[in-house]
Motif scaffolding. Structure first.
Motif, PDB file in Angstrom:
ATOM      1  N   ILE A 167      -9.980  -0.167  11.164  1.00 29.86           N
ATOM      2  CA  ILE A 167      -9.556   1.212  10.915  1.00 29.86           C
ATOM      3  C   ILE A 167      -9.424   1.420   9.408  1.00 29.86           C
ATOM      4  O   ILE A 167      -8.728   0.657   8.723  1.00 29.86           O
ATOM      5  CB  ILE A 167      -8.209   1.520  11.605  1.00 29.86           C
ATOM      6  CG1 ILE A 167      -8.338   1.332  13.119  1.00 29.86           C
ATOM      7  CG2 ILE A 167      -7.739   2.927  11.287  1.00 29.86           C
ATOM      8  CD1 ILE A 167      -7.021   1.395  13.868  1.00 29.86           C
ATOM      9  N   ILE A 168     -10.088   2.420   8.885  1.00 29.92           N
ATOM     10  CA  ILE A 168     -10.080   2.672   7.442  1.00 29.92           C
ATOM     11  C   ILE A 168      -8.820   3.436   7.058  1.00 29.92           C
ATOM     12  O   ILE A 168      -8.547   4.506   7.604  1.00 29.92           O
ATOM     13  CB  ILE A 168     -11.327   3.486   7.023  1.00 29.92           C
ATOM     14  CG1 ILE A 168     -12.593   2.692   7.363  1.00 29.92           C
ATOM     15  CG2 ILE A 168     -11.282   3.808   5.535  1.00 29.92           C
ATOM     16  CD1 ILE A 168     -13.873   3.466   7.165  1.00 29.92           C
ATOM     17  N   PRO A 169      -8.029   2.900   6.116  1.00 30.28           N
ATOM     18  CA  PRO A 169      -6.811   3.608   5.690  1.00 30.28           C
ATOM     19  C   PRO A 169      -7.153   4.941   5.034  1.00 30.28           C
ATOM     20  O   PRO A 169      -8.143   5.049   4.303  1.00 30.28           O
ATOM     21  CB  PRO A 169      -6.181   2.647   4.664  1.00 30.28           C
ATOM     22  CG  PRO A 169      -6.833   1.320   4.917  1.00 30.28           C
ATOM     23  CD  PRO A 169      -8.197   1.613   5.427  1.00 30.28           C
ATOM     24  N   ASN A 170      -6.339   5.952   5.314  1.00 34.00           N
ATOM     25  CA  ASN A 170      -6.559   7.251   4.671  1.00 34.00           C
ATOM     26  C   ASN A 170      -5.701   7.361   3.410  1.00 34.00           C
ATOM     27  O   ASN A 170      -4.935   6.462   3.062  1.00 34.00           O
ATOM     28  CB  ASN A 170      -6.263   8.404   5.650  1.00 34.00           C
ATOM     29  CG  ASN A 170      -4.852   8.342   6.214  1.00 34.00           C
ATOM     30  OD1 ASN A 170      -3.954   7.760   5.616  1.00 34.00           O
ATOM     31  ND2 ASN A 170      -4.657   8.931   7.387  1.00 34.00           N
ATOM     32  N   TYR A 171      -5.832   8.481   2.713  1.00 31.50           N
ATOM     33  CA  TYR A 171      -5.102   8.673   1.456  1.00 31.50           C
ATOM     34  C   TYR A 171      -3.598   8.568   1.664  1.00 31.50           C
ATOM     35  O   TYR A 171      -2.888   7.974   0.854  1.00 31.50           O
ATOM     36  CB  TYR A 171      -5.450  10.052   0.876  1.00 31.50           C
ATOM     37  CG  TYR A 171      -4.555  10.443  -0.280  1.00 31.50           C
ATOM     38  CD1 TYR A 171      -4.783   9.946  -1.559  1.00 31.50           C
ATOM     39  CD2 TYR A 171      -3.456  11.285  -0.081  1.00 31.50           C
ATOM     40  CE1 TYR A 171      -3.945  10.280  -2.609  1.00 31.50           C
ATOM     41  CE2 TYR A 171      -2.616  11.624  -1.128  1.00 31.50           C
ATOM     42  CZ  TYR A 171      -2.878  11.124  -2.391  1.00 31.50           C
ATOM     43  OH  TYR A 171      -2.053  11.444  -3.421  1.00 31.50           O
ATOM     44  N   PHE A 172      -3.115   9.138   2.754  1.00 37.36           N
ATOM     45  CA  PHE A 172      -1.684   9.140   3.057  1.00 37.36           C
ATOM     46  C   PHE A 172      -1.134   7.710   3.117  1.00 37.36           C
ATOM     47  O   PHE A 172      -0.078   7.404   2.577  1.00 37.36           O
ATOM     48  CB  PHE A 172      -1.465   9.872   4.386  1.00 37.36           C
ATOM     49  CG  PHE A 172      -0.046   9.878   4.877  1.00 37.36           C
ATOM     50  CD1 PHE A 172       0.892  10.723   4.304  1.00 37.36           C
ATOM     51  CD2 PHE A 172       0.350   9.051   5.919  1.00 37.36           C
ATOM     52  CE1 PHE A 172       2.200  10.732   4.757  1.00 37.36           C
ATOM     53  CE2 PHE A 172       1.653   9.055   6.376  1.00 37.36           C
ATOM     54  CZ  PHE A 172       2.587   9.902   5.786  1.00 37.36           C
ATOM     55  N   ILE A 173      -1.889   6.818   3.758  1.00 32.72           N
ATOM     56  CA  ILE A 173      -1.455   5.425   3.903  1.00 32.72           C
ATOM     57  C   ILE A 173      -1.483   4.703   2.563  1.00 32.72           C
ATOM     58  O   ILE A 173      -0.523   4.029   2.178  1.00 32.72           O
ATOM     59  CB  ILE A 173      -2.333   4.693   4.943  1.00 32.72           C
ATOM     60  CG1 ILE A 173      -2.078   5.277   6.348  1.00 32.72           C
ATOM     61  CG2 ILE A 173      -2.065   3.187   4.950  1.00 32.72           C
ATOM     62  CD1 ILE A 173      -3.050   4.816   7.402  1.00 32.72           C
ATOM     63  N   TRP A 174      -2.606   4.841   1.833  1.00 34.99           N
ATOM     64  CA  TRP A 174      -2.708   4.195   0.514  1.00 34.99           C
ATOM     65  C   TRP A 174      -1.575   4.670  -0.399  1.00 34.99           C
ATOM     66  O   TRP A 174      -0.957   3.879  -1.112  1.00 34.99           O
ATOM     67  CB  TRP A 174      -4.050   4.513  -0.142  1.00 34.99           C
ATOM     68  CG  TRP A 174      -5.213   3.734   0.376  1.00 34.99           C
ATOM     69  CD1 TRP A 174      -6.312   4.219   1.005  1.00 34.99           C
ATOM     70  CD2 TRP A 174      -5.405   2.322   0.302  1.00 34.99           C
ATOM     71  NE1 TRP A 174      -7.170   3.207   1.340  1.00 34.99           N
ATOM     72  CE2 TRP A 174      -6.631   2.022   0.910  1.00 34.99           C
ATOM     73  CE3 TRP A 174      -4.635   1.273  -0.234  1.00 34.99           C
ATOM     74  CZ2 TRP A 174      -7.130   0.728   1.001  1.00 34.99           C
ATOM     75  CZ3 TRP A 174      -5.136  -0.023  -0.137  1.00 34.99           C
ATOM     76  CH2 TRP A 174      -6.370  -0.284   0.479  1.00 34.99           C
ATOM     77  N   ASN A 175      -1.329   5.947  -0.377  1.00 30.57           N
ATOM     78  CA  ASN A 175      -0.319   6.526  -1.266  1.00 30.57           C
ATOM     79  C   ASN A 175       1.074   5.954  -0.967  1.00 30.57           C
ATOM     80  O   ASN A 175       1.800   5.535  -1.872  1.00 30.57           O
ATOM     81  CB  ASN A 175      -0.318   8.045  -1.116  1.00 30.57           C
ATOM     82  CG  ASN A 175       0.446   8.733  -2.222  1.00 30.57           C
ATOM     83  OD1 ASN A 175       0.185   8.489  -3.397  1.00 30.57           O
ATOM     84  ND2 ASN A 175       1.396   9.573  -1.863  1.00 30.57           N
ATOM     85  N   SER A 176       1.436   5.934   0.337  1.00 27.69           N
ATOM     86  CA  SER A 176       2.751   5.414   0.731  1.00 27.69           C
ATOM     87  C   SER A 176       2.904   3.948   0.348  1.00 27.69           C
ATOM     88  O   SER A 176       3.908   3.535  -0.242  1.00 27.69           O
ATOM     89  CB  SER A 176       2.949   5.549   2.244  1.00 27.69           C
ATOM     90  OG  SER A 176       2.938   6.888   2.630  1.00 27.69           O
ATOM     91  N   LEU A 177       1.885   3.165   0.677  1.00 32.23           N
ATOM     92  CA  LEU A 177       1.971   1.726   0.488  1.00 32.23           C
ATOM     93  C   LEU A 177       1.965   1.336  -0.987  1.00 32.23           C
ATOM     94  O   LEU A 177       2.835   0.598  -1.457  1.00 32.23           O
ATOM     95  CB  LEU A 177       0.802   1.059   1.223  1.00 32.23           C
ATOM     96  CG  LEU A 177       0.885  -0.440   1.458  1.00 32.23           C
ATOM     97  CD1 LEU A 177       2.106  -0.801   2.273  1.00 32.23           C
ATOM     98  CD2 LEU A 177      -0.364  -0.927   2.162  1.00 32.23           C
ATOM     99  N   LEU A 178       1.010   1.838  -1.738  1.00 32.31           N
ATOM    100  CA  LEU A 178       0.872   1.440  -3.143  1.00 32.31           C
ATOM    101  C   LEU A 178       2.035   1.941  -3.988  1.00 32.31           C
ATOM    102  O   LEU A 178       2.511   1.245  -4.894  1.00 32.31           O
ATOM    103  CB  LEU A 178      -0.452   1.955  -3.704  1.00 32.31           C
ATOM    104  CG  LEU A 178      -1.704   1.310  -3.088  1.00 32.31           C
ATOM    105  CD1 LEU A 178      -2.967   2.003  -3.587  1.00 32.31           C
ATOM    106  CD2 LEU A 178      -1.763  -0.171  -3.420  1.00 32.31           C
TER     107      LEU A 178
END
Length: 357
Positions: free
Chosen positions: A325-336
């Motif tokens: 499953i490819i992470p979306n912007y929302f996920i990258w933003n929260s995590l990073l």
């Protein structure tokens, strides 16, 4: 008791034997059930179509549909002719196992063998085709049903299967249009559905639920559109437990959730910061072979980050990536954002985020 009967060379009547076979099949002991019928036949008793159908249903229930075909041929060779129930059981088994072409072959064989299709035949194969995205073929079978002597018999379920198939393909407008066209055939069901949509649109979830309960009390079978609309609104209004109960009712009616439906529940739990409930729910839907996506994981990763449980957030992230499953912007933003704030990039024991980037 059956073994004692066999020991005394006494064969109980076929009704009693069939009851034993049915009990074994329900317990998943289908091989023993087949042995019982074989022993009964070896002792000179005749088996009827009901006994064979019970056994075939047992094998279909454990996913061994092709073994069911073997017993179909065996009963024919021994002079016990299959009936419409025999074919319906096998068609249902093939549909459930995803072998739709074999289900269609059996459907066509019925006509060749002079066995008339009944409503259960049409309903089963339309549901099987539409649930796997073969909408055009579902429409073709629906037309055959409407042209047949029996028709729908006043049942809305095959039409709901068409709506379900359209909805699964994100053809939402077509699904609503199809439902609207059913107004002449099923005026009460369509009227109740439209009223529920309107109440949900206005944010009157209590009124929407009241109409839904009225619909159920009248013996109505809601479509996926009704379920999905209510689940979303209940989840948004912090009635997540009710949304879960409604989804369970939906599954009980052979209407399995699409990602947008169960994602709404996960998002609802996450808004309430009930992470454990959300994770348990995700385990349940995964066990039911529901396909998750980025929108499933996004709210979970975000709320675990907010709660400071970055280890769990990274675990969910890795689980998601391993599933392709490819992470979306929302996920990258929260995590990073949270990792950078916590200085996790310097910790050699943690995941190397810039490698993933």
């Amino acid at each position: 008791m059956l073994e004692k009967s066999f020991a005394m060379d006494f064969v109980p009547d076929i009704v009693s034997v069939t009851k034993v076979v049915e009990g074994l099949c329900k317990a998943g002991r289908v091989t023993e059930a087949a042995e019982v019928l074989d022993r009964v036949e070896c002792m000179g008793a005749s088996l009827d179509v009901v006994a064979y159908n019970t056994l075939i249903k047992g094998f279909c229930g454990v996913g061994k549909v092709k073994v069911g075909i073997h017993f179909l041929k065996q009963m024919e060779s021994r002079g016990s002719l299959p009936n419409v129930d025999t074919y319906n059981i096998l068609i249902s088994g093939f549909c459930y196992s995803g072998m739709l072409d074999l289900a269609l072959d059996l459907f066509n064989d019925m006509k060749t063998d002079g066995i008339r299709w009944n409503f259960a035949t049409f309903d089963t194969i339309i549901r099987g085709l539409c649930s796997k995205g073969r909408i055009d073929e579902g429409f073709s079978i629906l037309e055959l049903m409407e042209e047949s002597k029996e028709g729908s018999g006043g049942h809305i379920s095959p039409y709901n299967s068409i709506i379900y198939g359209l909805f699964k393909q994100n053809r939402f407008d077509e699904a609503v249009e199809f439902l609207t066209k059913l107004g002449k055939m099923f005026p009460r069901a369509v009227d109740r559905s439209m009223t529920i949509f309107e109440h949900c649109k206005q944010g009157s979830i209590d009124d929407a639920k009241r109409v839904y309960d009225q619909m159920i009390d009248e013996g109505g079978v809601p479509s996926i559109l009704v379920y999905d609309c209510l689940v979303h609104r209940l989840s948004e209004n912090s009635c997540v437990r009710e949304a879960v109960e409604l989804m369970n009712e939906m599954i009980a009616n052979n209407c399995f959730p699409v990602p947008s439906t169960f994602n709404a529940i996960i998002a609802g739990f996450c808004r309430q910061e009930k992470v454990e409930s959300a994770l348990k729910f995700m385990e349940d839907i995964t066990a039911r072979e529901c396909e998750t996506n980025a929108e499933t994981y996004g709210p979970l990763i975000n709320v675990t980050c907010k709660k400071g449980d970055l280890q769990k957030a990274l675990q969910l992230f890795l689980e998601m990536v391993e599933k392709g499953i490819i992470p979306n912007y929302f996920i990258w933003n929260s995590l990073l954002l949270n990792l950078s704030q916590e200085n996790y990039f310097k910790n050699k024991n943690m995941i190397n985020i810039h490698d993933l980037l």
